[in-house]
Design a protein around this motif. Structure first.
Motif, PDB file in Angstrom:
ATOM      1  N   PRO A 143     -35.350 -13.527 -43.587  1.00 28.99           N
ATOM      2  CA  PRO A 143     -34.838 -13.131 -44.913  1.00 28.99           C
ATOM      3  C   PRO A 143     -33.928 -14.173 -45.552  1.00 28.99           C
ATOM      4  CG  PRO A 143     -34.721 -11.289 -43.390  1.00 28.99           C
ATOM      5  CD  PRO A 143     -35.067 -12.502 -42.569  1.00 28.99           C
ATOM      6  N   LEU A 144     -33.268 -14.983 -44.747  1.00 23.56           N
ATOM      7  CA  LEU A 144     -32.391 -16.005 -45.297  1.00 23.56           C
ATOM      8  C   LEU A 144     -33.183 -17.100 -46.010  1.00 23.56           C
ATOM      9  CD1 LEU A 144     -29.972 -16.335 -42.247  1.00 23.56           C
ATOM     10  CD2 LEU A 144     -29.630 -14.996 -44.338  1.00 23.56           C
ATOM     11  N   GLU A 175     -28.756 -21.734 -50.089  1.00 26.58           N
ATOM     12  CA  GLU A 175     -27.632 -22.219 -49.276  1.00 26.58           C
ATOM     13  C   GLU A 175     -28.011 -22.466 -47.826  1.00 26.58           C
ATOM     14  OE1 GLU A 175     -24.824 -19.081 -49.755  1.00 26.58           O
ATOM     15  OE2 GLU A 175     -24.217 -19.687 -51.772  1.00 26.58           O
ATOM     16  N   LEU A 176     -29.265 -22.160 -47.468  1.00 27.85           N
ATOM     17  CA  LEU A 176     -29.651 -22.199 -46.058  1.00 27.85           C
ATOM     18  C   LEU A 176     -29.495 -23.580 -45.449  1.00 27.85           C
ATOM     19  CD1 LEU A 176     -30.777 -20.778 -43.588  1.00 27.85           C
ATOM     20  CD2 LEU A 176     -33.092 -21.167 -44.486  1.00 27.85           C
ATOM     21  N   ARG A 177     -29.911 -24.604 -46.160  1.00 27.26           N
ATOM     22  CA  ARG A 177     -29.842 -25.954 -45.586  1.00 27.26           C
ATOM     23  C   ARG A 177     -28.398 -26.348 -45.314  1.00 27.26           C
ATOM     24  NH1 ARG A 177     -33.232 -30.696 -48.371  1.00 27.26           N
ATOM     25  NH2 ARG A 177     -34.853 -29.290 -47.580  1.00 27.26           N
ATOM     26  N   ALA A 178     -27.507 -26.084 -46.267  1.00 25.31           N
ATOM     27  CA  ALA A 178     -26.111 -26.487 -46.104  1.00 25.31           C
ATOM     28  C   ALA A 178     -25.373 -25.623 -45.088  1.00 25.31           C
ATOM     29  CB  ALA A 178     -25.399 -26.445 -47.452  1.00 25.31           C
ATOM     30  N   LYS A 179     -25.769 -24.362 -44.965  1.00 21.89           N
ATOM     31  CA  LYS A 179     -25.037 -23.420 -44.119  1.00 21.89           C
ATOM     32  C   LYS A 179     -25.832 -22.985 -42.888  1.00 21.89           C
ATOM     33  CE  LYS A 179     -22.325 -21.372 -47.888  1.00 21.89           C
ATOM     34  NZ  LYS A 179     -21.953 -20.106 -48.575  1.00 21.89           N
ATOM     35  N   GLY A 189     -25.987 -23.791 -39.833  1.00 22.60           N
ATOM     36  CA  GLY A 189     -25.241 -23.556 -38.602  1.00 22.60           C
ATOM     37  C   GLY A 189     -24.552 -22.206 -38.597  1.00 22.60           C
ATOM     38  N   SER A 190     -23.884 -21.856 -39.685  1.00 21.41           N
ATOM     39  CA  SER A 190     -23.176 -20.580 -39.745  1.00 21.41           C
ATOM     40  C   SER A 190     -24.160 -19.417 -39.799  1.00 21.41           C
ATOM     41  CB  SER A 190     -22.235 -20.543 -40.946  1.00 21.41           C
ATOM     42  OG  SER A 190     -22.950 -20.648 -42.163  1.00 21.41           O
ATOM     43  N   ALA A 201     -25.244 -13.629 -33.256  1.00 22.06           N
ATOM     44  CA  ALA A 201     -24.279 -12.550 -33.030  1.00 22.06           C
ATOM     45  C   ALA A 201     -24.946 -11.189 -33.176  1.00 22.06           C
ATOM     46  CB  ALA A 201     -23.108 -12.685 -34.016  1.00 22.06           C
ATOM     47  N   LEU A 202     -25.856 -11.042 -34.138  1.00 25.69           N
ATOM     48  CA  LEU A 202     -26.589  -9.795 -34.289  1.00 25.69           C
ATOM     49  C   LEU A 202     -27.468  -9.531 -33.067  1.00 25.69           C
ATOM     50  CD1 LEU A 202     -27.702  -9.894 -38.041  1.00 25.69           C
ATOM     51  CD2 LEU A 202     -26.185  -8.210 -36.991  1.00 25.69           C
TER      52      LEU A 202
END
Length: 269
Positions: free
Chosen positions: A101-102, A111-115, A117-118, A125-126
Motif C-alpha cells: 500500500p505504501l 515519499e517512499l523513496r526518501a523514507k 528506511g522508516s 514492527a507490525l
C-alpha cells in the motif's frame, strides 16, 4: 457532541439497472471514531456490498456515505481493507507484500523513496506485533493460512488507516486459528485504535471483538437492530464460555432468524 466518523444515510444499492437486484435499501448507520463495530445478518443481506460502498469502491444508487466529514466519491486513502482470502502476491516476500500500500497510497507513494528506511521499520514492527518476526523474507506459499492472514492484516494497517474495513477476514480458517487471530486483531486495535467495521457471519466473533453489533435484515439489507457489548477490554477467550456472553450470541441469532422468517413469509404464495 462530535459528528460520527462514518455516516451512512438512506443508502440503496441496485445491481444491473432499474430491473436488477436491490441489495441494500434505506440503510443508515453511524460509527464513532475509534469504535469497533461488527455487522451481521443473513447470507446475501448486503454486508459485503456495504463495505464496498464505505470504501468508495462502488457508488451507492441512492443516499450518501460520509467518512471524516466528507462524502465518499471514490476509493479512500484513509481506509485499509482485509478480506476472507489474504490475496498476497506470491512473487513478493512477506515484507514486500505488507509494504505494497505504501507504493500506491498518497502521500506515502511519493515519499517512499526518501523514507523507505522508516517505512520498512514500521512494517517490521507490525509483523512483530502479529507474531511474524523472522518471516519477513519468506514468500506467501511458505506460510500457513493463518500466518498469511496475519500478514494481510499488517498490509491493511501499514499506511496507518483511520478506517479499517474487514470482510470475513477469518472465515476460511479453522476454529483454533480463527480464535487466535481474534486476540491478534484485538491487540492491534488496542495499540492503533482505528475505526473498525467488521463484516462477519460468526456471531461469537462479532460479540468478542466489537463494541457494538449491528444486525441487518435479509435482502434488501438495512440495519434493523443493534446490540452493545458490555465487556471491557482486553477480552480473553474464557469470556466466550460465560453465560452472559452466550446469551448475547443467542439473542443475535434469534434476531437474524426472525429476519429470515419474515422474508420467507412475505415470499410465500
Amino acid at each position: 457532541m462530535a459528528a460520527p466518523f462514518l455516516q451512512i444515510d438512506g443508502v440503496a444499492m441496485r445491481y444491473g439497472g432499474v430491473e436488477g437486484t436491490l441489495a441494500l435499501s434505506g440503510t443508515s448507520l453511524d460509527v464513532a471514531e475509534g469504535e469497533f463495530v461488527a455487522v451481521v445478518g443473513p447470507s446475501g443481506c448486503g454486508k459485503s456490498t456495504l463495505m464496498r460502498l464505505v470504501t468508495g469502491l462502488w457508488p451507492p444508487t441512492e443516499g450518501t456515505v460520509i467518512v471524516d466529514g466528507r462524502e465518499v466519491a471514490g476509493p479512500l486513502s484513509i481506509a485499509g481493507m482485509a478480506f476472507q482470502n489474504p490475496t498476497l502476491l506470491p512473487w513478493r516476500s512477506i515484507l514486500d507484500n505488507v509494504m505494497l500500500p505504501l507504493e500506491v497510497v498518497q502521500p506515502h507513494r511519493r515519499e517512499l523513496r526518501a523514507k523507505r528506511g522508516s517505512y520498512e521499520r514500521h512494517a517490521r514492527a507490525l509483523l512483530r506485533l502479529v507474531g511474524l518476526e523472522g518471516f519477513e523474507a519468506k514468500f506467501p506459499w511458505q506460510l500457513s493460512g493463518g500466518m498469511q492472514q496475519r500478514a494481510s492484516l499488517c498490509r491493511a494497517l501499514v499506511h496507518d488507516p483511520r478506517l479499517l474495513m474487514l470482510d470475513e477476514p477469518f472465515g476460511a480458517l479453522d476454529v483454533f486459528t480463527r480464535e487466535d487471530l481474534w486476540d491478534v486483531l484485538q491487540d492491534v486495535w488496542l495499540a492503533k485504535k482505528p475505526t473498525v467495521v467488521l463484516v462477519t457471519h460468526d456471531l461469537k466473533e462479532a460479540v468478542y471483538l466489537s463494541d457494538r453489533v449491528l444486525i441487518m435484515s435479509a435482502r434488501p439489507g438495512r440495519i434493523i437492530a443493534e446490540r452493545r457489548v458490555p465487556y471491557p477490554r482486553p477480552r480473553r477467550l474464557d469470556l466466550t464460555y460465560e453465560a452472559g456472553f452466550q446469551a448475547i450470541v443467542h439473542e443475535l441469532r434469534d434476531r437474524i432468524s426472525d429476519a429470515r422468517r419474515a422474508v420467507e413469509a412475505s415470499d410465500a404464495p
